[in-house]
Design a protein around this motif. Sequence first.
Motif, short mmCIF file in Angstrom:
data_model
loop_
_atom_site.label_atom_id
_atom_site.label_comp_id
_atom_site.label_asym_id
_atom_site.label_seq_id
_atom_site.Cartn_x
_atom_site.Cartn_y
_atom_site.Cartn_z
N ARG A 275 0.80 -1.14 -0.17
CA ARG A 275 0.05 -0.19 0.01
C ARG A 275 0.79 1.22 -0.03
O ARG A 275 0.59 2.33 -0.68
N LEU A 277 3.84 1.50 -1.16
CA LEU A 277 4.31 1.90 -2.41
C LEU A 277 3.44 2.59 -3.40
O LEU A 277 3.69 3.44 -4.28
N LEU A 278 2.00 1.79 -3.61
CA LEU A 278 0.92 2.68 -4.40
C LEU A 278 0.80 3.85 -3.87
O LEU A 278 0.61 4.80 -4.90
N GLN A 280 2.59 6.05 -2.75
CA GLN A 280 3.48 7.08 -2.96
C GLN A 280 3.94 7.28 -4.31
O GLN A 280 4.44 8.13 -4.94
N THR A 281 3.58 6.15 -5.07
CA THR A 281 3.46 6.17 -6.59
C THR A 281 2.65 7.28 -7.01
O THR A 281 2.89 8.36 -7.76
N ASN A 374 -0.24 8.02 4.08
CA ASN A 374 0.89 7.91 4.59
C ASN A 374 0.62 7.80 6.12
O ASN A 374 1.33 6.88 6.70
N SER A 401 7.92 3.04 -0.12
CA SER A 401 7.68 4.27 -0.29
C SER A 401 8.52 4.96 -1.46
O SER A 401 8.06 5.48 -2.43
N GLY A 404 7.90 3.29 -4.81
CA GLY A 404 6.84 3.92 -5.42
C GLY A 404 7.25 5.38 -5.99
O GLY A 404 6.75 5.75 -6.97
N VAL A 407 8.98 4.54 -9.00
CA VAL A 407 7.83 4.33 -10.15
C VAL A 407 7.09 5.49 -10.78
O VAL A 407 7.14 5.49 -11.98
N SER A 408 6.99 6.37 -9.94
CA SER A 408 6.29 7.76 -10.54
C SER A 408 7.35 8.44 -11.22
O SER A 408 7.00 9.11 -12.39
N VAL A 435 -3.47 2.82 -10.86
CA VAL A 435 -2.68 2.91 -9.36
C VAL A 435 -3.62 2.97 -8.29
O VAL A 435 -3.77 2.22 -7.31
N MET A 439 -5.05 0.58 -5.37
CA MET A 439 -4.98 0.61 -3.89
C MET A 439 -6.24 0.40 -3.32
O MET A 439 -6.11 -0.08 -2.19
#
Length: 458
Positions: A275, A277-278, A280-281, A374, A401, A404, A407-408, A435, A439
């Motif tokens: 979660r 990761l997603l 923060q992406t 967060n 994080s 993510g 990835v972004s 994304v 999530m």
Amino acid sequence: MTVATANDEGTAFDRRLIVPMVLGSVLNPINSSMIAVALVPIGSALGALPSETAWLVSALYLATATGQPVVGKLVDRYGPRNLYLAGSALVGIAGVLGLLAPNLGVLIVSRVLLGLGTCAGYPAAMYLIRSESRRTGKDSPGGVLTALAVSAQTIIVIGPTFGGLLIGLGGWRSIFAVNIPLAVACVVFGLLRLPRFTGEAPTTRLDFLGIGLFAGTLTALMLYLMDPALNDLWLLAVMALCAAGFAWRELRVTDPFLDLRVFGGNGPLIATYVRALLAQTASYAILYGFTQWLEAGRGLSASHAGLVLLPMSLFAIVISTVTGRQKAYRPKLIVGGVGQLVVSVLMLTLNAGSPLWLPVLVTLICGLPQGLNNLANQNALYYQADPSRIGAASGLLRTFSYLGAMVSSAATGIYFKHGADTAGLHGLAIFLIVVAVLMLILVLADRSLSRVGSNSPS
């Protein structure tokens, strides 16, 4: 392992620790967020394309994603004080280097040093919170965890506005120079207030091979994500080999860098990492991608772009403060996911001629996921993680994080490959819709979130 504090005989949380804890934990968010409004000015000054300045983002996160769990492991083994002080000093050195950097390459080195230097603050803070809980015999005050999360969240969301003002006053180099006084403050408060480690030093050696394989996995993945192409698929092969070697090593060594057996048996904790990761992406795609479009696609200055993000900042602070003490993590994450989905859909309606109130509305709604996701993930981890591994577990949360954020950054580089135009923004928006949906699916499927925090940690 124990940490002695100045009020060992007391039963209340030692609030003298809060200032250095907060200062150390916000060093990374402030450097993550201020750079968002500086990418266009830096690119113009140094003649670099968006795909090249994206390395200023990726370099910090690659260094920090690798360094956070390493430093977290060291904090668990040796206590937080010396690592906090060394990291703070490195941040100051990086600030000087960035201030004087003659080209993009040196700036990237400065960002790598910033990434490494900011690794200690968050694991040290989480370690101290858990240590105080053990010392006092009761759960640390909810306000302490909230203060830690809200301060970092506040810095993330006001960072672009603050960075824009700094650039307006002193140029883009000022966002590097600001690290110098911040580092000095961290060193001073760390020396005065952080407790000395009084436990026994571990007898086992640090798992350097495991650390190297972990770093190799992340580096190969990031290099591929920066410019995905068929002729670079060998990087994914390298990543797979490093990952397999890392897993093989960690399952067999006596004192592993990351005990995969512990993490593998803790499904709720793994879900929290995914979660993060997603979340923060989506978060950093807004900070970096949307902000670049405001400047290059909508024609705003860096200062004005920062001001457009101000509603997001204020709303996120209010949301975090109001909901911080509440342990209803699942509803928070559902609302945050829905908010991110709405933001992504609204981005599809934007173009170079959009009235200014529309991007302001987008940033205002974006304050909802910024203020909820967060904070909920951090507080959930506090209860889900093994108390004896809180440093490594919290460091790994930051690693996911930063993955993510990587990835972004890669997505922004792909969609803005030829400039931060409206077509690129719409492509990024479709990516963010996917994304946000992932999530929401993950949150709705995780029933364990309803039970998180119902019992105090041991």
